[in-house]
Design a protein around this motif. Sequence first.
Motif, PDB file in Angstrom:
ATOM      1  N   ARG A 167       0.812  -1.220   0.000  1.00 30.09           N
ATOM      2  CA  ARG A 167       0.000   0.000   0.000  1.00 30.09           C
ATOM      3  C   ARG A 167       0.843   1.266   0.000  1.00 30.09           C
ATOM      4  O   ARG A 167       0.344   2.352  -0.295  1.00 30.09           O
ATOM      5  N   TYR A 168       2.142   1.133   0.330  1.00 29.72           N
ATOM      6  CA  TYR A 168       3.023   2.294   0.317  1.00 29.72           C
ATOM      7  C   TYR A 168       3.883   2.354  -0.947  1.00 29.72           C
ATOM      8  O   TYR A 168       4.675   3.282  -1.118  1.00 29.72           O
ATOM      9  N   ALA A 169       3.720   1.373  -1.824  1.00 27.39           N
ATOM     10  CA  ALA A 169       4.619   1.261  -2.978  1.00 27.39           C
ATOM     11  C   ALA A 169       4.599   2.505  -3.866  1.00 27.39           C
ATOM     12  O   ALA A 169       5.643   2.920  -4.398  1.00 27.39           O
ATOM     13  N   GLY A 185       0.904  11.461   0.688  1.00 23.49           N
ATOM     14  CA  GLY A 185       0.838  10.054   0.309  1.00 23.49           C
ATOM     15  C   GLY A 185       0.745   9.124   1.507  1.00 23.49           C
ATOM     16  O   GLY A 185       0.038   8.104   1.463  1.00 23.49           O
ATOM     17  N   LEU A 186       1.434   9.441   2.577  1.00 23.81           N
ATOM     18  CA  LEU A 186       1.365   8.617   3.785  1.00 23.81           C
ATOM     19  C   LEU A 186      -0.057   8.592   4.340  1.00 23.81           C
ATOM     20  O   LEU A 186      -0.553   7.539   4.763  1.00 23.81           O
ATOM     21  N   ARG A 187      -0.708   9.732   4.348  1.00 20.32           N
ATOM     22  CA  ARG A 187      -2.103   9.800   4.807  1.00 20.32           C
ATOM     23  C   ARG A 187      -3.001   9.017   3.864  1.00 20.32           C
ATOM     24  O   ARG A 187      -3.885   8.264   4.300  1.00 20.32           O
ATOM     25  N   TYR A 197      -2.779  14.974   9.270  1.00 19.09           N
ATOM     26  CA  TYR A 197      -1.441  14.383   9.357  1.00 19.09           C
ATOM     27  C   TYR A 197      -0.470  14.990   8.343  1.00 19.09           C
ATOM     28  O   TYR A 197       0.655  15.368   8.709  1.00 19.09           O
ATOM     29  N   PRO A 198      -0.846  15.127   7.069  1.00 14.16           N
ATOM     30  CA  PRO A 198       0.094  15.720   6.098  1.00 14.16           C
ATOM     31  C   PRO A 198       0.495  17.149   6.469  1.00 14.16           C
ATOM     32  O   PRO A 198       1.680  17.507   6.396  1.00 14.16           O
TER      33      PRO A 198
END
Length: 287
Positions: A167-169, A185-187, A197-198
């Motif tokens: 999912r983080y790729a 992207g992390l969020r 969060y971002p």
Amino acid sequence: MIKRIGFALLVVLLLSSCGAKKRRSTHRNGAPVVSRTETKQPTAIPNGSAEGSALYPMPEDPGRFEKFPISSTEEYIKTFAEIAQYEMRAFGIPASITLAQGILESGSGRGELTLKTNNHFGIKCHTGWEGEFDFHDDDAKGECFRKYNHPMFSFRDHSLFLTSRSRYAFLFDYRRDDYKKWAHGLRQAGYATDKQYPQKLIALIERYNLHQYDEVVVETPMETVRQPSTDEMPEVQEAVTHTVEKGETLYAISRKYDISVDEIKRLNNLNDNIISIGQVLNIRRAQ
């Protein structure tokens, strides 16, 4: 004195396996931690992360839990910036993002979970975790969190966590110095449920100029990279306890040990200034 992780020049690659250590039964918040057979830190390298781990290996586990008392966000950055850059070279995760996440998730290294586990990114045990662990109240009571003897293993596990999950790729298609895309992207990938969060990560990066550490990695030749080492450990603040005597106040005790009242309250989870005769307080001397 600023406590920093020591580094040694890269001469030869260390063995990729870390020294095994036997676990002991302990108790946290009344809950037993089950004894296990010998394990290693960090755990086995997940698929897709082997190349980075091989080119930028971790040193052997010191075999003991190392305390890293941090007094401020600025000190946190000075302590861990170099290991964040090392991880950026190994896995492509912006050092600025790693540092900002560490600051946010660990409370600049001063959060309760981080102090007792060296877990700087709030990573839970999850299925398959074979390393040390401890219990901590988070979304639910008594959740299992990963525990590390040294913070640098938490930074490495954070890298492995992001690079080993599909999912983080998509994050790794971004420029490794594009911290704004990484933050959003992390969020998007579900690292945090906080809708802000971002914005919080970006605010930390820009407030403390953390993107400068990305720029150094991008511009520095690979040959000059130094390898992390646990040989030089930070000076650990002396920890003592104090038994409250008749007539004593938190202020008087704080003056005696050169420590703030707020710090005593934090160390002992006190919500007010009320103490009782015979009460044992945790004290950490100021440097």
